[in-house]
Scaffold this motif. Structure first.
Motif, PDB file in Angstrom:
ATOM      1  N   ARG A   7      37.196  43.004 -41.383  1.00  0.00           N
ATOM      2  CA  ARG A   7      35.965  42.645 -42.086  1.00  0.00           C
ATOM      3  C   ARG A   7      35.947  41.173 -42.482  1.00  0.00           C
ATOM      4  NH1 ARG A   7      32.763  46.588 -44.571  1.00  0.00           N
ATOM      5  NH2 ARG A   7      33.363  48.741 -44.133  1.00  0.00           N
ATOM      6  N   ARG A  11      33.419  38.408 -41.132  1.00  0.00           N
ATOM      7  CA  ARG A  11      32.529  37.750 -42.089  1.00  0.00           C
ATOM      8  C   ARG A  11      32.623  36.225 -41.982  1.00  0.00           C
ATOM      9  NH1 ARG A  11      34.518  39.755 -46.293  1.00  0.00           N
ATOM     10  NH2 ARG A  11      33.314  41.694 -46.220  1.00  0.00           N
ATOM     11  N   VAL A  59      29.229  44.880 -40.287  1.00  0.00           N
ATOM     12  CA  VAL A  59      29.367  43.434 -40.107  1.00  0.00           C
ATOM     13  C   VAL A  59      28.141  42.862 -39.421  1.00  0.00           C
ATOM     14  CG1 VAL A  59      30.719  41.637 -38.997  1.00  0.00           C
ATOM     15  CG2 VAL A  59      31.866  43.574 -40.090  1.00  0.00           C
ATOM     16  N   ALA A  62      25.661  42.407 -41.887  1.00  0.00           N
ATOM     17  CA  ALA A  62      25.958  41.236 -42.725  1.00  0.00           C
ATOM     18  C   ALA A  62      25.574  39.953 -42.021  1.00  0.00           C
ATOM     19  CB  ALA A  62      27.455  41.226 -43.064  1.00  0.00           C
TER      20      ALA A  62
END
Length: 222
Positions: A7, A11, A59, A62
């Protein structure tokens, strides 16, 4: 690689990524237009694959959020409405004034002359002449070089001053030039001290700008 590290790295990659929006849109449009392959069987995802897919989807969301927020920030900055405009007052008319005791005054009577010179037309004008209440002061008249019908005139006996006030009527312009306003009055016999006499003038230009002039008549008296 554990899920937490995956993650974090995804990110960080999303933050550093600068997508080519045109290419992405073109690829999406091509994918939507392409027909689905025939005869291909759909297999149920394994639990581990499902978990990885959830991570990837999270993700991806995101990344989409970062891209969307970035686009929104740009749109807001470019398209935000202008704030309230600040309107500065217009500059007032160029003018000057001089107060003098008329040389024709005598030991019992006097006239105070107020010369007002303007460099531009006026839409508004108020002239106030204050004659200090020295012994025997009483009004005997007044005049001005502008037409009498253009002004409203008042003479008021206040406790400390005899006040002459000329107020230009609405719609009566005053052209550039020199204009005189005079107050006449009796006074006790002798030389009268005019040092306490004052004037106050407010001039309004045709664009709404205002100028205020204040002054006195000096020590000369009659």
């Amino acid at each position: 690689m554990d899920e937490t590290r995956l993650r974090r790295e995804l990110r960080e990659a999303a933050r550093a990524h600068r997508p080519d929006h045109a290419r992405i849109l073109a690829r999406v449009e091509r994918g939507m237009a392409a027909p689905a392959p025939a005869g291909r069987r759909t297999r149920s995802p394994r639990p581990s694959a499902g978990r990885r897919r959830v991570v990837v989807l999270a993700v991806t969301a995101a990344v989409a959020g970062v891209v969307g927020i970035g686009g929104l920030a740009v749109t807001t900055r470019d398209d935000r409405p202008a704030g309230p405009a600040t309107t500065l007052p217009a500059p007032g008319p160029t003018a000057r004034a001089t107060g003098t005791v008329d040389p024709g005054s005598n030991r019992w009577w006097a006239q105070s002359d107020l010369a007002v010179t303007t460099g531009s037309p006026l839409a508004g004008l108020t002239v106030e002449l204050r004659i200090a209440r020295t012994p025997g002061v009483a009004s005997t008249g007044h005049w001005r070089t502008r037409p009498a019908e253009d002004f409203t005139v008042t003479v008021t006996a206040e406790p400390r001053a005899l006040v002459y006030r000329w107020t230009l009527k609405p719609g009566r312009p005053v052209p550039p030039g020199s204009h005189t306003f005079a107050g006449q009055y009796n006074h006790a016999e002798g030389v009268r001290d005019a040092s306490a006499d004052t004037y106050d003038i407010v001039l309004t230009g045709t664009d709404g700008g205002r100028t205020t002039l204040r002054g006195g008549f000096g020590p000369r008296g009659n």
